[in-house]
Design a protein around this motif. Structure first.
Motif, PDB file in Angstrom:
ATOM      1  N   ASN A 120      12.943  22.829  70.029  1.00  0.00           N
ATOM      2  CA  ASN A 120      12.318  22.299  68.898  1.00  0.00           C
ATOM      3  C   ASN A 120      13.071  22.486  67.723  1.00  0.00           C
ATOM      4  N   ASP A 121      12.588  21.942  66.369  1.00  0.00           N
ATOM      5  CA  ASP A 121      13.514  22.227  65.252  1.00  0.00           C
ATOM      6  C   ASP A 121      13.688  23.586  64.927  1.00  0.00           C
ATOM      7  N   GLY A 122      12.647  24.394  65.068  1.00  0.00           N
ATOM      8  CA  GLY A 122      12.815  25.433  64.741  1.00  0.00           C
ATOM      9  C   GLY A 122      13.804  26.510  65.650  1.00  0.00           C
ATOM     10  N   ASP A 123      14.193  26.098  66.931  1.00  0.00           N
ATOM     11  CA  ASP A 123      14.912  26.709  67.827  1.00  0.00           C
ATOM     12  C   ASP A 123      16.445  26.249  67.270  1.00  0.00           C
ATOM     13  N   ILE A 124      16.372  24.694  66.994  1.00  0.00           N
ATOM     14  CA  ILE A 124      17.819  24.426  66.491  1.00  0.00           C
ATOM     15  C   ILE A 124      18.264  24.970  65.310  1.00  0.00           C
ATOM     16  N   ARG A 125      17.227  25.152  64.399  1.00  0.00           N
ATOM     17  CA  ARG A 125      17.781  25.876  63.181  1.00  0.00           C
ATOM     18  C   ARG A 125      18.117  27.216  63.427  1.00  0.00           C
ATOM     19  N   GLU A 126      17.700  28.059  64.113  1.00  0.00           N
ATOM     20  CA  GLU A 126      17.874  29.081  64.420  1.00  0.00           C
ATOM     21  C   GLU A 126      19.302  29.371  65.170  1.00  0.00           C
ATOM     22  N   GLU A 127      19.763  28.350  65.968  1.00  0.00           N
ATOM     23  CA  GLU A 127      21.049  28.458  66.642  1.00  0.00           C
ATOM     24  C   GLU A 127      21.827  28.175  65.485  1.00  0.00           C
ATOM     25  N   THR A 128      21.822  26.912  64.730  1.00  0.00           N
ATOM     26  CA  THR A 128      22.583  26.412  63.561  1.00  0.00           C
ATOM     27  C   THR A 128      22.844  27.577  62.625  1.00  0.00           C
ATOM     28  N   THR A 129      21.689  28.493  62.403  1.00  0.00           N
ATOM     29  CA  THR A 129      22.095  29.852  61.490  1.00  0.00           C
ATOM     30  C   THR A 129      22.842  30.738  62.077  1.00  0.00           C
ATOM     31  N   GLU A 130      23.141  30.892  63.434  1.00  0.00           N
ATOM     32  CA  GLU A 130      23.695  31.949  63.955  1.00  0.00           C
ATOM     33  C   GLU A 130      25.285  31.248  63.913  1.00  0.00           C
ATOM     34  N   ARG A 131      25.185  29.988  64.189  1.00  0.00           N
ATOM     35  CA  ARG A 131      26.807  29.398  63.976  1.00  0.00           C
ATOM     36  C   ARG A 131      27.262  29.518  62.566  1.00  0.00           C
ATOM     37  N   LEU A 132      26.377  29.234  61.797  1.00  0.00           N
ATOM     38  CA  LEU A 132      26.721  29.531  60.079  1.00  0.00           C
ATOM     39  C   LEU A 132      27.155  30.750  60.048  1.00  0.00           C
ATOM     40  N   GLU A 133      26.274  31.934  60.274  1.00  0.00           N
ATOM     41  CA  GLU A 133      26.477  33.243  59.962  1.00  0.00           C
ATOM     42  C   GLU A 133      28.190  33.649  60.462  1.00  0.00           C
ATOM     43  N   GLN A 134      28.297  33.282  61.812  1.00  0.00           N
ATOM     44  CA  GLN A 134      29.566  33.446  62.278  1.00  0.00           C
ATOM     45  C   GLN A 134      30.838  32.830  61.776  1.00  0.00           C
ATOM     46  N   ALA A 135      30.535  31.817  61.162  1.00  0.00           N
ATOM     47  CA  ALA A 135      31.536  30.984  60.378  1.00  0.00           C
ATOM     48  C   ALA A 135      31.626  31.220  58.840  1.00  0.00           C
ATOM     49  N   MET A 136      30.807  32.225  58.117  1.00  0.00           N
ATOM     50  CA  MET A 136      31.069  32.221  56.891  1.00  0.00           C
ATOM     51  C   MET A 136      32.176  32.730  56.545  1.00  0.00           C
ATOM     52  N   GLY A 137      32.977  33.612  56.999  1.00  0.00           N
ATOM     53  CA  GLY A 137      34.240  34.055  56.514  1.00  0.00           C
ATOM     54  C   GLY A 137      35.467  33.024  56.479  1.00  0.00           C
ATOM     55  N   SER A 138      35.262  32.130  57.651  1.00  0.00           N
ATOM     56  CA  SER A 138      36.421  31.070  57.681  1.00  0.00           C
ATOM     57  C   SER A 138      35.967  29.943  56.761  1.00  0.00           C
ATOM     58  N   LEU A 139      34.652  29.813  56.507  1.00  0.00           N
ATOM     59  CA  LEU A 139      34.224  28.700  55.427  1.00  0.00           C
ATOM     60  C   LEU A 139      34.536  29.031  54.320  1.00  0.00           C
ATOM     61  N   GLY A 140      34.580  30.342  53.871  1.00  0.00           N
ATOM     62  CA  GLY A 140      34.911  31.120  52.611  1.00  0.00           C
ATOM     63  C   GLY A 140      36.375  30.586  52.425  1.00  0.00           C
ATOM     64  N   THR A 141      37.166  31.272  53.307  1.00  0.00           N
ATOM     65  CA  THR A 141      38.749  30.910  53.243  1.00  0.00           C
ATOM     66  C   THR A 141      39.058  29.687  53.035  1.00  0.00           C
ATOM     67  N   ALA A 142      38.390  28.682  53.947  1.00  0.00           N
ATOM     68  CA  ALA A 142      38.858  27.223  53.864  1.00  0.00           C
ATOM     69  C   ALA A 142      38.375  26.770  52.698  1.00  0.00           C
ATOM     70  N   ALA A 143      37.234  27.147  51.887  1.00  0.00           N
ATOM     71  CA  ALA A 143      36.825  26.776  50.449  1.00  0.00           C
ATOM     72  C   ALA A 143      37.972  27.205  49.360  1.00  0.00           C
TER      73      ALA A 143
END
Length: 394
Positions: A6-29
């Motif tokens: 469901n949407d909640g599960d998808i959001r939760e998994e997306t959140t996990e991916r975002l949290e893991q990628a925060m450092g690389s996203l900041g560097t890329a920005a």
């Protein structure tokens, strides 16, 4: 049967991916800003570091907001900029803040397919758009509040500078205060007149608009019924520099002090302008504006010590030192109603001799005895000089 998320599960998994990628996203920005924003490349290393932290804080704010299903208030620009020193708000304009947000969002959007859980791409893109809108509105509010606060502080600082100059309390801090307001001028003249009927804030705003049009530095203050304007960048003619601001005064005379070299010396210009404003009632037909130097006679009669000293030292004493014939000729000429013939008869000299001596008076003092205003000033100077020369026991 395969489980459908469901949407909640998808959001939760997306959140996990975002949290893991925060450092690389900041560097890329940060790397993207380096590439796309010339003003960012021109910044010092320290400021670039702070802007990079701002970008990372923006990404972290988005992840936290997305994690809580967009129910919490977004980390708007005020909170994002809280990670950086206050000076950065002055160094980075609102338009540049918008550009930072655009770069960060572009970096995140470029990786939506990798960051979003399967089936959550649309959900993430829509969240990015909503977050971007909230940050943009928030940034506008933050900069508006900062501008309002800065404007109030600048007004108080400007009033302090004007007050300090009028009271003669001039020290190193004065130039620091003026520099904080963007003052960069050297030659200065002070104007004094009466306050118009508008509110003080509106008066100062009008003066600032006029200063931008005239492209000169200005400091102004309303003190009861008096309006004081300090004009910077004055060239040879203080009256020409004062002309754009004359209409900002209320009814009545406007007096312009002498041109001085800098703010340290502006106290003397202010003192002359205020003394002239006090004494100009003695010259009902004075032009508007009028130089304080044109009111030396009235100021001297009104008790202005500076004017009295000037008339004695710069007018009477040069004539006295030039010898008795010159002083006697001027005295007789003034007493005879500016008549060359009568002066020549009383002194037993040719009229051409009187003419020569009167030209010498003009060369020494700058005043033409045949001019009515100049004759008045010369007469007052002679009287004051004789007062100064009388025996002390009388």
């Amino acid at each position: 049967m395969e489980n459908v998320k469901n949407d909640g599960d998808i959001r939760e998994e997306t959140t996990e991916r975002l949290e893991q990628a925060m450092g690389s996203l900041g560097t890329a920005a940060t790397a993207s800003m380096e590439e796309r924003l010339p003003w960012f490349r021109a910044m010092s290393a320290e400021y670039r570091s702070w802007v990079g932290l701002v970008a990372q804080a923006g990404i972290a704010g988005f992840v936290e907001w997305f994690k809580h299903e967009e129910k919490i208030r977004p980390a708007i620009a005020g909170e994002v900029f809280g990670t950086a020193p206050r000076e950065l708000m002055r160094a980075v304009r609102l338009q540049q803040t918008v550009e930072i947000v655009r770069v960060v969002i572009d970096v995140v959007e470029a990786q939506v397919n990798k960051l979003a859980a399967p089936g959550g791409e649309t959900q993430l893109r829509e969240a990015i758009l909503r977050y971007t809108r909230e940050v943009a509105f928030g940034a506008a509010q933050v900069y508006a509040r900062a501008a309002e606060t800065r404007g109030a502080w600048d007004a108080r600082l400007e009033a302090l500078i004007v007050d300090a100059l009028l009271r003669g309390e001039v020290d190193e801090s004065l130039h620091s205060w003026a520099a904080a307001l963007g003052w960069a001028s050297t030659s200065v003249a002070v104007m004094a007149g009466h306050t118009p009927d508008d509110e003080p804030e509106a008066i100062i705003d009008d003066i600032r608009i006029a200063s931008r049009r005239a492209r000169v530095d200005v400091l102004a203050g309303v003190q009861g019924s008096r309006l004081i304007i300090i004009v910077g960048g004055v060239e040879d003619d203080p009256l020409a520099a004062a002309k754009p601001f004359t209409s900002k005064f209320g009814a009545g005379p406007v007096v312009v002090g002498p041109r001085v070299e800098d703010l340290y010396a502006a106290t003397g210009s202010a003192r002359a302008a205020l003394a002239g404003l006090q004494a100009v009632a003695g010259w009902p037909d004075a032009p508007r504006p009028v130089l304080a130097g044109a009111l030396l006679a009235e100021r001297a009669l009104d008790g202005d010590d500076d004017a009295r000293a000037f008339l004695v030292e710069e007018v009477y004493e040069p004539l006295r030192d030039a010898g008795a014939p010159l002083l006697d000729t001027l005295t007789t000429y003034l007493e005879q109603g500016s008549s060359l013939e009568a002066t020549a008869r009383l002194l037993f000299v040719h009229p051409n001799t009187v003419r020569y001596r009167l030209r010498r008076v003009t060369e020494l003092t700058g005043y033409v005895p045949a001019d009515g205003r100049a004759a008045f000033t010369l007469r007052i100077a002679l009287v004051l000089g004789r007062f100064m020369s009388r025996p002390a026991n009388l």
